[in-house]
Structures are given as C-alpha cells and as structure tokens.
Design a protein around this motif. Structure first.
Motif, short mmCIF file in Angstrom:
data_model
loop_
_atom_site.label_atom_id
_atom_site.label_comp_id
_atom_site.label_asym_id
_atom_site.label_seq_id
_atom_site.Cartn_x
_atom_site.Cartn_y
_atom_site.Cartn_z
N ILE A 1 0.93 -1.22 0.04
CA ILE A 1 0.01 0.10 -0.01
C ILE A 1 0.77 1.14 0.05
O ILE A 1 1.78 1.16 0.91
N ARG A 2 0.68 2.17 -0.79
CA ARG A 2 1.56 3.35 -0.86
C ARG A 2 0.45 4.55 -0.67
O ARG A 2 -0.72 4.41 -0.93
N PRO A 3 0.95 5.86 -0.19
CA PRO A 3 2.61 5.94 -0.17
C PRO A 3 2.91 5.49 1.23
O PRO A 3 2.04 5.77 2.14
N ALA A 4 4.02 5.05 1.37
CA ALA A 4 4.68 4.41 2.80
C ALA A 4 6.24 4.26 2.49
O ALA A 4 6.63 3.92 1.51
N ARG A 5 6.84 4.64 3.81
CA ARG A 5 8.27 4.24 3.59
C ARG A 5 8.49 3.61 4.88
O ARG A 5 8.38 3.91 5.99
N VAL A 6 9.65 2.84 4.85
CA VAL A 6 10.18 1.87 5.95
C VAL A 6 11.18 2.78 6.76
O VAL A 6 12.20 3.15 6.03
N GLU A 7 11.09 3.20 7.80
CA GLU A 7 12.01 3.90 8.45
C GLU A 7 13.13 3.09 9.21
O GLU A 7 14.10 3.58 9.60
N LYS A 8 12.57 2.13 9.92
CA LYS A 8 13.46 0.95 10.64
C LYS A 8 12.85 -0.37 10.58
O LYS A 8 11.84 -0.67 10.72
N ILE A 9 13.85 -1.27 10.70
CA ILE A 9 13.63 -2.85 10.83
C ILE A 9 14.42 -3.16 11.86
O ILE A 9 15.85 -2.84 12.04
N SER A 10 13.96 -4.00 12.90
CA SER A 10 14.44 -4.51 13.90
C SER A 10 14.17 -6.09 13.93
O SER A 10 13.15 -6.41 13.97
N PRO A 11 15.47 -6.79 14.00
CA PRO A 11 16.80 -6.18 13.97
C PRO A 11 17.37 -5.90 12.67
O PRO A 11 16.69 -6.06 11.64
N GLU A 12 18.40 -5.04 12.73
CA GLU A 12 18.66 -4.59 11.60
C GLU A 12 19.55 -5.36 10.57
O GLU A 12 19.74 -5.57 9.31
N SER A 13 20.05 -6.43 11.38
CA SER A 13 20.76 -7.68 10.59
C SER A 13 20.44 -8.80 11.34
O SER A 13 20.32 -9.00 12.48
N ILE A 14 20.68 -10.11 10.51
CA ILE A 14 20.49 -11.44 11.23
C ILE A 14 21.63 -12.33 10.72
O ILE A 14 22.28 -12.03 9.36
N THR A 15 22.01 -13.15 11.57
CA THR A 15 22.94 -14.17 11.21
C THR A 15 22.58 -15.57 10.64
O THR A 15 21.83 -16.09 11.12
N VAL A 16 22.89 -15.98 9.66
CA VAL A 16 22.27 -17.28 8.92
C VAL A 16 23.81 -18.15 8.52
O VAL A 16 24.77 -17.72 8.03
N THR A 17 23.49 -19.19 9.15
CA THR A 17 24.47 -20.35 8.61
C THR A 17 24.13 -21.32 7.90
O THR A 17 23.03 -22.00 7.87
#
Length: 407
Positions: A110-126
């Motif tokens: 759905i627009r208009p919309a903007r992502v300001e923050k994602i938590s966690p900012e990074s993830i670790t994948v093995t």
C-alpha cells in the motif's frame, strides 16, 4: 515572435503560481491526512528467499522482524487492518556454505509508505551443505517374554532409511534403531515402530529428517509345548454371618502359567485351576489370604506356587424407628424440680442390620444436660447415645424440648 516573447515573459509568473498551488495542495492534504511514524507491535514474519537447493540452514534463525513505517494516517490505518500487506524477507541468492550476516528487507503493498526502521537490523544465517546418507535399520528387541514363550525371527517391511539434513548433523549419525519391547508379550507382534537416529554415545540426533520415519515390525511369538496359560478359579465354602453380604472376590494373579511334560495333558485340561477351598462360615469382615492351588496330577505351576485372594464383606444396611424413647435430665442443680415437655422423643436410625436387630429402647440413652442451669424455662436439644459407633441418628422428633426448672 512577439507572441512567443510575450508568452515567455509570463512563464516565471505561471511557474510561480503553479508552485504556490502545489504547496497549497500539499499543505491541505497534509493537514487533513498527516504523516505518522508507527512501530507495528505485531512482528512481521520473515521469509527466506533464494536458498540454494543443495544447502540447508543450520541452527536457529530469526523468523520475525519489527517494522517502523512512515505514512499518512489513512495509510497507517489501512496497514493495521491489512498486516499481510507488509512483507519481510532475506535473500540468500548466490550464497555458499558458511556464516553470513544479512540485512532483512521490507516491501509494502500500500502506497505511499516508507520503511523507517527494521529491527533487528541484521541477522546471522549459517548455511551448510545438504547431505543425504543411507543407513541400515538396527532392530532391537528389549525385555523378556514370559516363561514358556519364545520369539521367532523378526522381520521389517524396509531394511534401510535415508537421513537428510545439515552435513554437521548427518555426520553425527552412526546408526538408526527400531525398538520393540517384549515384556509380558504372549502373542505375535505386528506394529509400526518409530525410527531413532543415534550418535556414537547412543543419544538421539535432532535436526535431521528420516525417510521413512517409522517401520512395520513383525515378531512371531509362540507358546512352547507343555505350557499353557489358565485363569485361577476361587473355591469357597460356607456362608458369611447373618446380616452381612459378599461384596466381591478377587485373585492375584488372575492367570498363571502351568507346565507339564505331556503337551496333550496341557491341551486337554480345563482353562482354569481351582484354589483350595476358602471358608466363609460366619465371617463378618473383609480379609485377604494367601491360598494354595489345587493342581491336577502331572501339572505344575511356573513361578509362584500360591495366589492371593481378597474377599470383600460388608454389613447389610437398614433403618429403624424407635417411638416414645424417654428423656433423662442429668446434672440437675440440687433443690430444683424438672419438667420436660415432651418427656419422650421418636428416633430414626440407620446402620448395619445386625446391630439394629439387637437394639431396643433400654440400650439407648436420651439426655438433656442441665449443668449450671438455674430456675427458668429453656429450649434444649437432647443428646442421644446409641451405644454403637456404626449406628447413625438420622433424625430426632421433636428436635428441641422445653425444660422448666422450678423450686
């Protein structure tokens, strides 16, 4: 040319007017539907994209993220009602085996919309190489069959199983077992048994998949010649005491295994073995007794030679009404005269029949305790002594009497 120059001379004015109109429109829209920054309390599921089919994710991976979005109030309201419009994912395309730190991405339908923050900012994948190995199924029979039974050669519907999973996990598997317990089994077994992958310490290895996950096991079980299972029949003589009845008889064990050197004798004998007679003559209460078995000639019992018989006996219950039982005044202060109204009561009793049959008015004491009472009129409740603990006083009529103390 003059016309063009004239139009061009008005162009700055037109542009200025257009910009002012746009500013007014944006201001009007913003004031009526202002932008808001909202952190959605409900986590967004995190999808994994682009995983190489020859790789597998090892260990735990974050499966949700929290998202903060800037959008007009109306859009925010719509996103709240349609959370499925927000998508979170990480892209594993092109990645090889190893440990990777990735930034999750979010798209909004759905627009208009903007992502300001994602938590966690990074993830670790093995990532590990996906490994498949074939193992033979090790069938383990545990426990022991009862005496007189033997198990034949067991069989499985499949002999091997495929173990698939991360290379580090599959490499730990040294064998795959199927376990069947033979304790107390007296008939042939045919059942589905779960397969368990074990490491070199005998511990189950988690994080791998099995194909198949279970196997059908057949174990033939037969009774040896000369052996037979029979039930125990309790034999009694006499009658319990009058006023009592038999509530039940049980025997432990209820069945026994017998043996004879003549298989035909075992086959043709009755399906039970009797106990030696137990006398119930005049018995008034339940009891337990260790009893011998009355074995036919040539028959012997495998294991314990006696059985335990439990006999339940209870008194027959009944009820009784006693009329005009006299009331006795006790602990009367010296010098006072007692008048009881009424001076007799009716009693309603219940309990064992044999006690009620022995009961009469002479056995019962109905009293009113006048300890410490001075001259006057009192409403008192009589006390009743029935003489037997097992008898119950259901009712007394009247429940209270009038007591007049005078000089």
């Amino acid at each position: 040319m003059k016309v063009i120059r004239k139009i061009l001379s008005f162009l700055p004015t037109l542009l200025t007017a257009l910009i002012l109109a746009l500013v007014v429109w944006v201001s009007a829209v913003t004031s009526s539907d202002p932008n808001e920054i909202v952190t959605y309390p409900k986590p967004i599921p995190l999808s994994i994209l682009g995983l190489d089919p020859d790789l597998v994710i090892s260990g735990d991976v974050v499966d949700t993220v929290t998202v903060t979005i800037r959008a007009p109030h109306s859009i925010q309201q719509e996103l709240v009602s349609k959370p499925e419009s927000i998508h979170a994912f990480v892209n594993l395309s092109g990645l090889e085996a190893g440990v990777h730190t990735l930034q999750p991405e979010v798209t909004i339908d759905i627009r208009p919309a903007r992502v300001e923050k994602i938590s966690p900012e990074s993830i670790t994948v093995t990532l590990e190489n996906l490994l498949t190995r074939e193992f033979s199924i090790d069938l383990q029979l545990t426990g022991s069959l009862p005496i007189g039974y033997e198990a034949g050669q067991p069989s499985l519907d499949v002999d091997t199983v495929l173990i698939t999973g991360p290379e580090s996990k599959v490499s730990q598997v040294v064998r795959v077992i199927a376990t069947v317990d033979l304790n107390n089994v007296t008939t042939s077994i045919s059942r589905a048994v779960e397969l368990k992958p074990l490491d070199n310490r005998g511990v189950i290895v988690n994080g791998v998949s099995l194909n198949p996950t279970q196997v059908s096991v057949d174990v033939p079980v037969r009774q040896l010649g000369g052996y037979r299972n029979v039930f125990v029949k309790v034999v009694t003589t006499g009658q319990v005491a009058q006023g009592f009845y038999l509530t039940g008889i049980s025997v432990n064990p209820p069945t026994i295994t017998i043996y004879t050197t003549d298989p035909a004798l075992a086959k043709n004998m009755p399906a039970y073995i009797e106990t030696v007679p137990i006398s119930l003559n005049g018995v008034r209460e339940s009891f337990e007794s260790v009893v011998a078995l009355n074995l036919p000639e040539g028959i012997q019992v495998v294991g314990e030679q006696n059985v335990t018989v439990t006999v339940g006996i209870a008194a027959i219950q009944s009820s009784l009404q006693l009329v005009d039982v006299p009331i006795e005044a006790v602990n009367v202060t010296s010098g006072l005269k007692v008048t009881l109204t009424p001076d007799r009561v009716n009693l309603y009793l219940s309990g064992p029949l044999y006690l009620l049959e022995q009961l009469n008015v002479a056995n019962i004491r109905v009293t009113v305790d006048l300890q410490g009472k001075t001259a006057g009129t009192y409403q008192l409740t009589p006390s009743v002594d029935l003489g037997y603990e097992d008898l119950e006083l259901d009712s007394i009529l009247p429940a209270t009497i009038e007591v007049v103390l005078s000089r």
